[in-house]
Design a protein around this motif. Structure first.
Motif, PDB file in Angstrom:
ATOM      1  N   ARG A 106      21.441 -17.400   8.528  1.00 30.87           N
ATOM      2  CA  ARG A 106      22.274 -16.380   9.195  1.00 30.87           C
ATOM      3  C   ARG A 106      22.257 -16.543  10.696  1.00 30.87           C
ATOM      4  NH1 ARG A 106      20.794 -10.978   5.947  1.00 30.87           N
ATOM      5  NH2 ARG A 106      21.995 -11.453   4.083  1.00 30.87           N
ATOM      6  N   LEU A 107      21.078 -16.867  11.227  1.00 32.51           N
ATOM      7  CA  LEU A 107      20.968 -17.088  12.671  1.00 32.51           C
ATOM      8  C   LEU A 107      21.856 -18.260  13.090  1.00 32.51           C
ATOM      9  CD1 LEU A 107      17.133 -16.614  13.174  1.00 32.51           C
ATOM     10  CD2 LEU A 107      18.911 -15.336  14.366  1.00 32.51           C
ATOM     11  N   ALA A 108      21.823 -19.331  12.305  1.00 39.42           N
ATOM     12  CA  ALA A 108      22.621 -20.516  12.635  1.00 39.42           C
ATOM     13  C   ALA A 108      24.106 -20.180  12.653  1.00 39.42           C
ATOM     14  CB  ALA A 108      22.323 -21.641  11.643  1.00 39.42           C
ATOM     15  N   GLU A 109      24.512 -19.307  11.724  1.00 39.90           N
ATOM     16  CA  GLU A 109      25.930 -18.891  11.697  1.00 39.90           C
ATOM     17  C   GLU A 109      26.326 -18.202  13.003  1.00 39.90           C
ATOM     18  OE1 GLU A 109      25.992 -16.442   8.188  1.00 39.90           O
ATOM     19  OE2 GLU A 109      25.638 -18.186   6.892  1.00 39.90           O
ATOM     20  N   GLN A 110      25.345 -17.612  13.678  1.00 41.71           N
ATOM     21  CA  GLN A 110      25.618 -16.943  14.957  1.00 41.71           C
ATOM     22  C   GLN A 110      25.324 -17.852  16.151  1.00 41.71           C
ATOM     23  OE1 GLN A 110      27.136 -14.051  14.926  1.00 41.71           O
ATOM     24  NE2 GLN A 110      26.995 -14.100  12.696  1.00 41.71           N
ATOM     25  N   GLY A 111      25.124 -19.152  15.876  1.00 43.97           N
ATOM     26  CA  GLY A 111      24.865 -20.088  16.977  1.00 43.97           C
ATOM     27  C   GLY A 111      23.464 -19.998  17.539  1.00 43.97           C
ATOM     28  N   VAL A 112      22.514 -19.499  16.725  1.00 37.87           N
ATOM     29  CA  VAL A 112      21.115 -19.410  17.162  1.00 37.87           C
ATOM     30  C   VAL A 112      20.291 -20.328  16.259  1.00 37.87           C
ATOM     31  CG1 VAL A 112      19.119 -17.886  17.460  1.00 37.87           C
ATOM     32  CG2 VAL A 112      21.425 -17.044  17.993  1.00 37.87           C
ATOM     33  N   HIS A 113      19.789 -21.425  16.843  1.00 35.64           N
ATOM     34  CA  HIS A 113      19.126 -22.445  16.028  1.00 35.64           C
ATOM     35  C   HIS A 113      17.612 -22.295  16.023  1.00 35.64           C
ATOM     36  CE1 HIS A 113      22.873 -24.433  15.278  1.00 35.64           C
ATOM     37  NE2 HIS A 113      23.154 -24.288  16.563  1.00 35.64           N
ATOM     38  N   THR A 114      17.091 -22.076  14.815  1.00 37.27           N
ATOM     39  CA  THR A 114      15.645 -22.010  14.590  1.00 37.27           C
ATOM     40  C   THR A 114      15.412 -22.881  13.369  1.00 37.27           C
ATOM     41  OG1 THR A 114      15.900 -20.137  13.085  1.00 37.27           O
ATOM     42  CG2 THR A 114      15.574 -19.616  15.427  1.00 37.27           C
ATOM     43  N   ASP A 115      14.193 -22.955  12.851  1.00 35.67           N
ATOM     44  CA  ASP A 115      14.070 -23.665  11.585  1.00 35.67           C
ATOM     45  C   ASP A 115      13.097 -23.011  10.629  1.00 35.67           C
ATOM     46  OD1 ASP A 115      11.592 -24.665  12.293  1.00 35.67           O
ATOM     47  OD2 ASP A 115      12.289 -26.699  12.644  1.00 35.67           O
ATOM     48  N   PHE A 116      13.165 -23.506   9.406  1.00 30.65           N
ATOM     49  CA  PHE A 116      12.430 -22.918   8.295  1.00 30.65           C
ATOM     50  C   PHE A 116      11.376 -23.906   7.817  1.00 30.65           C
ATOM     51  CE2 PHE A 116      12.077 -22.980   3.635  1.00 30.65           C
ATOM     52  CZ  PHE A 116      11.555 -21.710   3.411  1.00 30.65           C
ATOM     53  N   ARG A 117      10.180 -23.408   7.595  1.00 32.73           N
ATOM     54  CA  ARG A 117       9.145 -24.228   6.974  1.00 32.73           C
ATOM     55  C   ARG A 117       8.564 -23.466   5.793  1.00 32.73           C
ATOM     56  NH1 ARG A 117      11.143 -27.753   8.691  1.00 32.73           N
ATOM     57  NH2 ARG A 117      10.552 -29.424  10.084  1.00 32.73           N
ATOM     58  N   GLU A 118       8.329 -24.189   4.705  1.00 29.19           N
ATOM     59  CA  GLU A 118       7.763 -23.575   3.512  1.00 29.19           C
ATOM     60  C   GLU A 118       6.435 -22.882   3.839  1.00 29.19           C
ATOM     61  OE1 GLU A 118       9.116 -23.297   0.651  1.00 29.19           O
ATOM     62  OE2 GLU A 118      10.670 -24.824   0.556  1.00 29.19           O
ATOM     63  N   PRO A 119       6.077 -21.791   3.206  1.00 28.20           N
ATOM     64  CA  PRO A 119       6.905 -21.110   2.216  1.00 28.20           C
ATOM     65  C   PRO A 119       7.848 -20.071   2.840  1.00 28.20           C
ATOM     66  CG  PRO A 119       4.699 -20.162   2.235  1.00 28.20           C
ATOM     67  CD  PRO A 119       4.718 -21.243   3.284  1.00 28.20           C
ATOM     68  N   ASN A 120       7.482 -19.493   3.960  1.00 31.66           N
ATOM     69  CA  ASN A 120       8.280 -18.375   4.476  1.00 31.66           C
ATOM     70  C   ASN A 120       8.159 -18.248   6.001  1.00 31.66           C
ATOM     71  OD1 ASN A 120       5.624 -17.666   4.485  1.00 31.66           O
ATOM     72  ND2 ASN A 120       5.857 -15.786   3.310  1.00 31.66           N
ATOM     73  N   ILE A 121       8.147 -19.394   6.657  1.00 29.42           N
ATOM     74  CA  ILE A 121       7.929 -19.408   8.108  1.00 29.42           C
ATOM     75  C   ILE A 121       9.214 -19.777   8.843  1.00 29.42           C
ATOM     76  CG2 ILE A 121       6.654 -20.523  10.006  1.00 29.42           C
ATOM     77  CD1 ILE A 121       4.752 -18.995   8.301  1.00 29.42           C
ATOM     78  N   LEU A 122       9.525 -18.997   9.856  1.00 31.23           N
ATOM     79  CA  LEU A 122      10.614 -19.332  10.781  1.00 31.23           C
ATOM     80  C   LEU A 122       9.951 -19.775  12.076  1.00 31.23           C
ATOM     81  CD1 LEU A 122      13.756 -17.226  11.560  1.00 31.23           C
ATOM     82  CD2 LEU A 122      12.288 -17.927  13.410  1.00 31.23           C
ATOM     83  N   ARG A 123      10.339 -20.961  12.563  1.00 28.43           N
ATOM     84  CA  ARG A 123       9.779 -21.433  13.830  1.00 28.43           C
ATOM     85  C   ARG A 123      10.828 -21.289  14.916  1.00 28.43           C
ATOM     86  NH1 ARG A 123       7.409 -27.349  12.987  1.00 28.43           N
ATOM     87  NH2 ARG A 123       9.598 -27.721  12.497  1.00 28.43           N
ATOM     88  N   VAL A 124      10.420 -20.753  16.054  1.00 24.07           N
ATOM     89  CA  VAL A 124      11.357 -20.546  17.152  1.00 24.07           C
ATOM     90  C   VAL A 124      10.685 -20.952  18.456  1.00 24.07           C
ATOM     91  CG1 VAL A 124      10.766 -18.068  17.178  1.00 24.07           C
ATOM     92  CG2 VAL A 124      12.806 -18.865  18.366  1.00 24.07           C
TER      93      VAL A 124
END
Ligand code: PLP
Length: 422
Positions: A380-398
């Motif tokens: 959803r963030l990427a759809e708004q032009g905000v790039h973060t990433d996902f790491r298993e199991p439930n981590i968002l890195r920013v």
């Protein structure tokens, strides 16, 4: 005024007072489909392109076109010693002496080459201490090195593990493990900053504790180089390896680097996997059969320099030199501190920042554990032009990267993040 408007205004004020704000325009910022600048917060994965990279690359393409093999000697920046154009900047980047660093190969290759020389297990001293959840490539490299020496990773590998209910390691627990296992440890090898939790380790303290037990102490600085103000020489680290495409902005697959402390500069008797570029320069082209290593980190080179990759890296390191690593780190502490304080205001059951709170125990990145569907939040963030990433199991890195991210990027992330959580 609505809350988000206040946040945007505060961020704009912080940007206006930021002495490094001008560096943002030295990079290409990816744009959204609508042509707006993205908030690019994934510099921990791939740093952005310095606008000067193209000219550096074109110079080498031109010399190749016009001079062919002669460019090794006659290019504007002769290819023979091309890696040396990077040495001083690289040394400044990690707090090393020029003879202690070399740009070569890629990270995992360098890790293997260093372990060949510095992991020399004996019957009594044969264990390797690592952090649990180290980057997979490091785990594979380390386990394969243990097996190469006929050792079983099940007993040879000691994984430092956070206490129950905690996400990161305590300094005192790291020291206690090193003190407790003492003379059975051959090598202590941690990430400078853990790629998943964002925890920065106390490199100086760990090195001291390891040396007190007679161990070799080394760090994978993939997430530390260009992020923390490292002092690898002063901290007495034995060796370090890192890549140059994350915080260092050298481009995809960019050539990596290596630090070898000067006390090993003349360790010509340690085993090493040799190649002609590590051979004594004065006699390299006599093409003799016997290998005589150069002193210092350059003696671990295997092959001739990857000029095109190094050209892009030069463009980036020039920016690090101009801004200065201390100033970059200072901004980073403020920028990530701002991110954390904004998240803190919305603390609740939906997410937890697992990265340590003290600035000295983290770099630019925050890792956020999300109670449900982290992957969807990242999308959803990427759809708004905000790039973060996902790491298993439930981590968002920013990661707000201090050279090209603004306080406004952070405000934009927080706004969209809260919206995406729903
Ligand atoms: C990014 C990263 C790697 C990647 O290794 P390459 O050899 O560059 O592909 C390895 N280890 C760590 C800790 C990393 O963060």
């Amino acid at each position: 005024m609505p809350e988000t408007a206040i946040m945007r205004e505060t961020a704009a004020g912080l940007d206006a007072r930021d002495p490094l704000a001008k560096y943002r325009e030295r990079f290409y910022l990816p744009r959204t489909a609508r042509g707006e600048e993205s908030a690019y917060l994934v510099g921990h994965s791939l740093g952005l392109q310095p606008k000067t990279a193209r000219a550096y690359l074109e110079q080498e393409l031109k010399d190749w076109a016009e001079l062919g093999v002669e460019a090794h000697f006659r290019a504007k920046y002769p290819w023979m010693p091309y890696h040396r154009f990077l040495t001083d900047s690289t040394a400044r980047l990690v707090g090393a002496k020029p003879g202690e660093v070399v740009v070569m190969n890629s990270l995992t290759v360098n890790l293997h080459l260093m372990m060949v020389s510095f992991f020399r297990p004996t019957a009594q001293r044969h264990k390797i201490v690592v952090e649990r959840g180290a980057f997979p490539s490091d785990q594979y490299a380390i386990k394969s090195q243990l097996r190469f020496h006929g050792l079983d990773p099940a007993t040879g590998l000691i994984e430092l593990t956070p206490r129950a209910g905690e996400a990161t390691l305590r300094d005192e627990d790291i020291r206690a493990t090193i003190d407790g296992l003492g003379e059975t440890i051959a090598l202590v090898l941690l990430g400078g900053v853990n790629y998943s939790t964002g925890q920065a380790f106390d490199l100086r303290g760990i090195t001291k504790a390891g040396h007190a037990q007679g161990c070799v102490v080394a760090f994978d600085c993939a997430h530390a180089a260009g992020n923390l103000a490292l002092k690898l020489h002063d901290w007495d680290v034995d060796f370090a390896v890192w890549c140059n495409y994350k915080y260092v902005n050298g481009g995809p697959g960019c050539v990596g680097a290596c630090f070898v402390h000067e006390r090993h500069a003349h360790a010509f008797d340690v085993p090493r996997f040799a190649g002609w570029w590590g051979h004594d320069e004065a006699t390299r082209f006599r093409m003799g059969p016997d290998f005589q290593p150069m002193a210092g980190a350059e003696g671990w080179q295997v092959s001739n320099p990857a000029v095109l990759s190094m050209a892009a890296l030069r463009a980036s390191l020039e920016i690090f030199d101009q801004a200065g690593m201390e100033a970059i780190r200072q901004k980073s502490v403020a920028l990530t501190g701002y991110l954390e304080s904004q998240l803190e205001q919305h603390r609740g059951p939906r997410f937890t920042v697992i990265t340590p709170r003290e600035a000295s125990r983290r770099g630019a990145m925050l890792s956020i554990r999300i109670s449900e569907n982290a992957r969807r939040v990242v999308e959803r963030l990427a759809e708004q032009g905000v790039h973060t990433d996902f790491r298993e199991p439930n981590i968002l890195r920013v990661t707000p990267a201090p050279l090209y991210n603004s306080f406004t990027d952070v405000a934009r992330f927080v706004e969209q993040f809260l919206a995406a959580l729903g």
